[in-house]
Each structure stands twice: as structure tokens, then as C-alpha cells.
Design an enzyme around this catalytic site. Structure first.
Site, PDB file in Angstrom:
ATOM      1  N   THR A   1       0.862  -1.183   0.000  1.00 50.25           N
ATOM      2  CA  THR A   1       0.000   0.000   0.000  1.00 50.25           C
ATOM      3  C   THR A   1       0.887   1.216   0.000  1.00 50.25           C
ATOM      4  O   THR A   1       1.956   1.179   0.599  1.00 50.25           O
ATOM      5  CB  THR A   1      -0.827   0.013   1.309  1.00 50.25           C
ATOM      6  OG1 THR A   1      -1.805  -1.008   1.220  1.00 50.25           O
ATOM      7  CG2 THR A   1      -1.500   1.342   1.569  1.00 50.25           C
TER       8      THR A   1
ATOM      9  N   VAL B   1     -12.360  -5.569   2.780  1.00 50.04           N
ATOM     10  CA  VAL B   1     -11.684  -4.279   2.910  1.00 50.04           C
ATOM     11  C   VAL B   1     -10.691  -4.405   4.052  1.00 50.04           C
ATOM     12  O   VAL B   1     -10.992  -5.008   5.085  1.00 50.04           O
ATOM     13  CB  VAL B   1     -12.696  -3.144   3.196  1.00 50.04           C
ATOM     14  CG1 VAL B   1     -11.985  -1.840   3.508  1.00 50.04           C
ATOM     15  CG2 VAL B   1     -13.635  -2.949   1.994  1.00 50.04           C
TER      16      VAL B   1
ATOM     17  N   GLY C   1       0.783  -3.611   4.892  1.00 47.73           N
ATOM     18  CA  GLY C   1       0.876  -4.993   5.334  1.00 47.73           C
ATOM     19  C   GLY C   1      -0.497  -5.582   5.574  1.00 47.73           C
ATOM     20  O   GLY C   1      -1.501  -5.074   5.050  1.00 47.73           O
TER      21      GLY C   1
HETATM   22  N1  ASP Z   1      -2.849  -2.971   4.122  1.00 51.03           N
HETATM   23  C1  ASP Z   1      -3.425  -3.340   2.860  1.00 51.03           C
HETATM   24  C2  ASP Z   1      -4.651  -4.157   3.103  1.00 51.03           C
HETATM   25  O1  ASP Z   1      -4.673  -4.953   4.021  1.00 51.03           O
HETATM   26  C3  ASP Z   1      -2.522  -4.077   1.984  1.00 51.03           C
HETATM   27  C4  ASP Z   1      -1.062  -3.779   2.057  1.00 51.03           C
HETATM   28  O2  ASP Z   1      -0.595  -2.808   2.561  1.00 51.03           O
HETATM   29  O3  ASP Z   1      -0.283  -4.567   1.585  1.00 51.03           O
HETATM   30  O4  ASP Z   1      -5.563  -4.059   2.314  1.00 51.03           O
END
Ligand code: ASP
Length: 332
Positions: free
Chosen positions: A191, A220, A243
Site C-alpha cells: 500500500t 476491505v 501490510g
Molecule cells: N494494508 C493493505 C490491506 O490490508 C494491503 C497492504 O498494505 O499490503 O488491504
């Protein structure tokens, strides 16, 4: 640019990947000596963003250097990654859910504590800008799914197919072996979370993502949720997460970091404490997922920490934009 193999790739994409120790420790030292209420000279303007995002940070920094607001800076910065079709974790070209639909989540917070978010949006690339419209032009803070998409179109955003050939291929390959069951592991997420301090010392933040690759339809994560993927308090500072969103949400990670800074912790200490809340849970499965945090306080001190190695962030301060490897918890 593929950032998702963060546990495997040693050098990410280079661009001045700097060892964390000297930079962070000198900042940590400073923040430990300094009282939070008697800052000397705040560092501004400043931009910090998750992962290897030099162009996004440079774009945000340019806005600030021209005297623009932190809010404009984070919006413009996030738009860069949303338009980058090679990044498979944000915006156009993001990896789809299990049904092959790309759905995007984003949020934004300004220095007045206003917040706007869109969740599970299809067919619209610049979801950070849509989130800003929700914040500024509706009486609400969150719009979801079709309602968010229709709102975006009504505001002049273009509908387009977000599934690129590369992401479609990756999804088709995943389907061959996936057996259609949840994959929550260390490689399926990334993200961009961005925080900025402008010349007036105001702080804003934004967070944008396509969420976990091959997620269940309707899933989500933390990224568009206030206090989860992002939190800003202009008197204290801001924090953003990347994450496994489920773990960030269960500990309200970004809000926790800002509140810890309010209690006097440096951004680095606050990020470390937020990671510790996750890994120290009874039966924590932390070896199988990644979470990374970035934070900045009102004085322009910053911090970052992750569970595993190879989380990095881009930092712009005092005219220099560089990618820095974060310190991490799991040293084996
Ligand atoms: N945090 C984001 C989610 O869980 C994904 C990511 O940062 O990798 O949708």
C-alpha cells in the site's frame, strides 16, 4: 515496479537504499533528548511514504516546495502510484480479488482532522482524489462500492478498466493452484501511505491500495479506515500502515502510534510499540505476515518499523529524497 516481494528481495530497486542504523538512530537519539513540547526547529517541508516510492514522494515534495499544502501534496503523490500500471498493489494494474475484479480503497486526512474515504471501488483509478471529494463535498466520511463509483463519476472522474493484461495473467495463474481459498501471506499486499508537513507546519496524510491480492469479494483492509491505515492529528503527528490489514485493524495501529506520540514517545518508539502489540499477542502468527508502519511528529522527526525485513520508505527532507530500509522486529 513490484514491491510485494519484500521478504525475498534484498535490494528492492536500489535508488540509494540506505542502512537504517545511522539515520534512524541519530533521529532517535535526538527525539529521546528532546521534550515533545519544546521543539527547537521543526523540519519542514517533509514527506514520508511507505515502500520504494521515489516519484510519488518527489511529486509531493514539489507541491510543498512551491508553497502548496500538505493535503495537496499527499493527494498528488498518491496519484502517481495510482496511475502507475506497473505497480500491482495500488490503483490501475492492481491485482484483483478472487473473482477477477480490481477494487480499490483509499482515504485522506487533513490538518483540521477531517477525513474522507472510499472503499471497494471499481473502475476508478484516482481513489485518493475521490476520498478527498467525499471529505470536502459531502456530509459523510465514507462511501462504499457502487455508491462511491457513481459519486466519482458524478464528480467528473473517468470510468476505466483497472485490470491490466499483466494483472489478469497473474490472476489466471493464481487460479490454477489456489484452490480458491484465502491466501493471507507475506507476499500478497502493499500500500502507499503518505504523510507530509508543509511550510506552515501543517500535517496531512493519505493512503491508497488495491488491498490483498485475490481477497474475497467485498473484503476491505485497514487502508481506508481512520486510525487503521492512516491517522493524523495536526497537534501531534501522523502515522500510516502497510501490510496485513486485518492485523493493523485489530490493533488500530495508526491511531495507536499517534496516541503514543502524544504521550511523549518518539515516532520510532511509537512504531516499535505498535508492532510489538501485534507480535506479542498470545499465539501471534506474525512469522507468516508482514506489517510496516511509518510515522512523523510535529517537529518533523520520523520513524518506521516492520515485523520482517525489507520494508522500506521514501523520505524527503532538507531537499533530499531517498529510500531507507526500515528497522524490523524479526531478527530470527
Ligand atoms: N494494508 C493493505 C490491506 O490490508 C494491503 C497492504 O498494505 O499490503 O488491504
Amino acid at each position: 515496479m513490484k514491491r510485494r516481494n519484500f521478504l525475498k528481495k534484498a535490494s528492492v530497486t536500489g535508488l540509494g537504499l540506505v542502512a537504517v542504523s545511522s539515520t534512524l538512530f541519530s533521529f532517535k537519539e535526538k527525539s529521546e533528548k528532546k521534550s515533545m513540547i519544546s521543539p527547537s526547529k521543526p523540519i519542514k517541508p517533509l514527506v514520508i511514504a511507505t515502500w520504494d516510492t521515489p516519484l510519488a514522494v518527489e511529486t509531493a515534495a514539489k507541491v510543498l516546495e512551491k508553497g502548496g499544502s500538505a493535503l495537496d501534496a499527499v493527494e498528488q503523490g498518491c496519484r502517481i502510484e495510482e496511475a502507475n500500471e506497473n505497480g500491482q498493489t495500488v490503483g490501475k494494474g492492481g491485482l484483483p480479488d478472487r473473482d477477477g475484479n480490481v477494487t480499490l480503497d483509499a482515504c485522506i486526512m487533513d490538518e483540521k482532522g477531517n477525513y474522507g474515504a472510499v472503499l471497494a471501488v471499481k473502475n476508478i483509478k484516482h481513489v485518493t482524489s475521490v476520498a478527498r471529494k467525499v471529505m470536502e463535498e459531502t456530509p459523510h466520511v465514507m462511501l462504499v462500492g457502487q455508491g462511491a463509483e457513481d459519486f466519482a463519476v458524478a464528480k467528473g472522474f473517468e470510468r476505466e478498466n483497472l485490470l491490466t493484461e499483466a494483472s489478469k495473467k497473474a490472476w489466471e495463474k493464481w487460479k490454477e493452484t489456489s484452490k480458491y481459498k484465502p491466501i493471507i501471506n507475506i507476499e500478497n499486499h502493499d500500500t502507499i501511505g503518505m504523510l507530509a508537513i508543509d511550510n506552515n507546519g501543517n500535517i496531512s496524510g493519505a493512503c491508497t491500495t488495491s488491498g490483498l491480492a485475490y481477497k474475497m469479494a467485498g473484503r476491505v483492509g485497514d487502508s481506508p479506515i481512520i486510525g487503521g491505515g492512516l491517522f493524523v492529528d495536526n497537534e501531534i503527528g501522523g502515522a500510516a500502515a502497510t501490510g496485513l490489514g486485518e492485523e493493523v485493524l485489530k490493533t488500530v495501529g495508526s491511531f495507536l502510534i499517534v496516541e503514543l506520540m502524544r504521550q511523549g514517545k518518539s515516532p520510532q518508539e511509537a512504531c516499535e510499540e505498535a508492532i510489538s502489540r501485534i507480535v506479542k499477542k498470545p499465539n501471534s502468527d506474525f512469522r507468516n505476515f508482514q506489517v510496516g508502519y511509518i510515522a512523523v511528529n510535529k517537529q518533523g522527526e520520523f520513524g518506521a518499523y516492520s515485523i520482517h525485513e525489507w520494508f522500506s520508505y521514501n523520505l524527503y527532507k532538507e531537499g533530499v529524497n531517498k529510500n531507507i530500509k526500515s528497522d524490523f522486529f524479526n531478527k530470527g
